[in-house]
Write a protein that holds these residues in place. Sequence first.
Motif, short mmCIF file in Angstrom:
data_model
loop_
_atom_site.label_atom_id
_atom_site.label_comp_id
_atom_site.label_asym_id
_atom_site.label_seq_id
_atom_site.Cartn_x
_atom_site.Cartn_y
_atom_site.Cartn_z
N ARG A 264 2.87 -3.65 14.04
CA ARG A 264 1.86 -4.64 13.61
C ARG A 264 1.98 -4.89 12.11
NH1 ARG A 264 -3.33 -2.85 12.65
NH2 ARG A 264 -2.91 -1.13 14.07
N HIS A 265 2.11 -3.82 11.33
CA HIS A 265 2.21 -4.00 9.88
C HIS A 265 3.48 -4.77 9.51
CE1 HIS A 265 -0.81 -0.65 8.60
NE2 HIS A 265 -1.33 -1.57 9.36
N LEU A 266 4.58 -4.45 10.19
CA LEU A 266 5.84 -5.16 9.91
C LEU A 266 5.70 -6.65 10.21
CD1 LEU A 266 9.07 -3.38 11.15
CD2 LEU A 266 8.60 -4.42 8.92
N SER A 267 5.07 -6.95 11.36
CA SER A 267 5.03 -8.36 11.76
C SER A 267 4.06 -9.16 10.88
CB SER A 267 4.65 -8.48 13.24
OG SER A 267 3.38 -7.92 13.43
N LEU A 268 3.16 -8.46 10.15
CA LEU A 268 2.21 -9.17 9.27
C LEU A 268 2.83 -9.52 7.93
CD1 LEU A 268 -1.08 -7.08 9.65
CD2 LEU A 268 -0.60 -9.35 10.54
N ILE A 269 3.90 -8.83 7.60
CA ILE A 269 4.39 -8.89 6.23
C ILE A 269 5.48 -9.95 6.06
CG2 ILE A 269 5.55 -7.57 4.41
CD1 ILE A 269 4.24 -5.07 5.70
N ALA B 5 8.74 -11.61 1.23
CA ALA B 5 8.48 -11.65 -0.22
C ALA B 5 7.33 -10.72 -0.60
CB ALA B 5 8.15 -13.07 -0.65
N LEU B 6 6.47 -10.41 0.38
CA LEU B 6 5.29 -9.57 0.09
C LEU B 6 5.45 -8.17 0.69
CD1 LEU B 6 2.39 -12.11 0.66
CD2 LEU B 6 3.23 -11.22 -1.51
N ALA B 7 6.64 -7.86 1.19
CA ALA B 7 6.82 -6.60 1.92
C ALA B 7 6.41 -5.39 1.08
CB ALA B 7 8.27 -6.46 2.38
N GLU B 8 6.95 -5.29 -0.14
CA GLU B 8 6.69 -4.10 -0.94
C GLU B 8 5.22 -4.02 -1.41
OE1 GLU B 8 6.61 -0.60 -2.32
OE2 GLU B 8 8.14 -1.35 -0.94
N PRO B 9 4.67 -5.11 -2.02
CA PRO B 9 3.25 -5.01 -2.42
C PRO B 9 2.31 -4.78 -1.25
CG PRO B 9 4.13 -7.20 -2.91
CD PRO B 9 5.28 -6.36 -2.48
N THR B 10 2.65 -5.33 -0.06
CA THR B 10 1.76 -5.12 1.09
C THR B 10 1.82 -3.67 1.55
OG1 THR B 10 2.19 -7.40 1.73
CG2 THR B 10 1.10 -6.02 3.35
N ALA B 11 3.02 -3.09 1.58
CA ALA B 11 3.15 -1.67 1.94
C ALA B 11 2.37 -0.81 0.94
CB ALA B 11 4.62 -1.27 1.96
N GLU B 12 2.44 -1.18 -0.32
CA GLU B 12 1.71 -0.47 -1.37
C GLU B 12 0.19 -0.59 -1.16
OE1 GLU B 12 2.80 1.52 -3.46
OE2 GLU B 12 1.33 1.67 -5.08
N ARG B 13 -0.24 -1.78 -0.74
CA ARG B 13 -1.67 -1.97 -0.47
C ARG B 13 -2.14 -1.00 0.62
NH1 ARG B 13 -2.98 -6.63 3.31
NH2 ARG B 13 -3.37 -8.13 1.67
N PHE B 14 -1.36 -0.88 1.71
CA PHE B 14 -1.76 0.03 2.79
C PHE B 14 -1.80 1.48 2.29
CE2 PHE B 14 -0.19 -3.46 5.75
CZ PHE B 14 -1.45 -3.79 6.21
N ARG B 15 -0.86 1.82 1.35
CA ARG B 15 -0.86 3.19 0.80
C ARG B 15 -2.11 3.42 -0.06
NH1 ARG B 15 4.82 2.50 0.60
NH2 ARG B 15 4.83 1.64 -1.50
N ILE B 16 -2.49 2.40 -0.86
CA ILE B 16 -3.62 2.55 -1.79
C ILE B 16 -4.95 2.66 -1.01
CG2 ILE B 16 -5.03 1.36 -3.55
CD1 ILE B 16 -2.36 0.08 -4.53
N TYR B 17 -5.15 1.72 -0.07
CA TYR B 17 -6.46 1.66 0.58
C TYR B 17 -6.59 2.63 1.76
CZ TYR B 17 -7.85 -2.35 -2.19
OH TYR B 17 -8.21 -3.16 -3.23
N GLY B 18 -5.47 3.04 2.35
CA GLY B 18 -5.56 3.90 3.52
C GLY B 18 -6.23 3.17 4.67
#
Length: 234
Positions: free
Chosen positions: A172-177, A180-193
């Motif tokens: 699900r996370h892969l298909s949302l990203i 161009a936003l792959a890295e910042p979006t992955a970082e967002r999931f790491r920050i917010y949990g």
Amino acid sequence: MAEAAQGTDWRSWQESWDRQQEWYMPDREERFRVMLDMVEAVVGSAPRVLDLACGTGSITDRLLRRFPDATSTGVDLDPALLAIARGTFEGDDRVTFVTADLKDPAWAEGLPHSSYDAVLTATALHWLHSGPLTALYGRIGQLVREGGVFMNADHMIDTGTPRINAAERAHRHLSLIHMALAEPTAERFRIYGEHADGDTPSPQWHADTLRAAGFAEARAVWSSPSDSLILAVR
Ligand SMILES: C[S@@+](CC[C@H](N)C(=O)[O-])C[C@H]1O[C@@H](n2cnc3c(N)ncnc32)[C@H](O)[C@@H]1O
């Protein structure tokens, strides 16, 4: 309405919210359709509805388009989303909005009615840990009239299937990203949990807790790999 809001195209703000939510949930309209099918099936086509954590009023919007004789009370805490909701339905006397924090034990005191045919909510209660959610279900059990319904469409996790859950979440996370936003979006999931620190109970937990809150029957009436729509009848 404040002077700065005069002439605002609220409908386009509403549509922009819907587009943003559909990015997370491509099946969002499908769950709303099933929700309203079940409202009609259990309480008919002119229900008094409480749209819980209504945001911009997306459920209320679909409700009134499909059932013009329905009425709705929307409750939320977010002033910006409520501004869009109030702007969208301005002048429609079938709709009332109330500002309240659903974690406040007195949240229902500002409602215009003490009883509803249907309490409906989507993509919202995962913000609450299971303790406050149990308390909220207790209050909802008192607000739904006998024979009325409660429905919650939301992310629900069955902890008995960890490998399926991990695969589904990664996909699900892969298909949302967008790439161009792959890295910042992955970082967002790491920050917010996870929402509510991962305290995201299963569909069975929701059904059991609703029965303990006074509902006679409760079960899922729609499911995707990550989400369920739980229906409870008082
Ligand atoms: C993702 S939005 C969903 C809105 C709407 N139900 C929809 O489907 O478009 C989640 C909503 O829950 C509301 N919410 C979260 N915690 C809340 C609380 N404690 N009290 C009231 N509303 C809350 C947010 O303000 C937001 O409007």
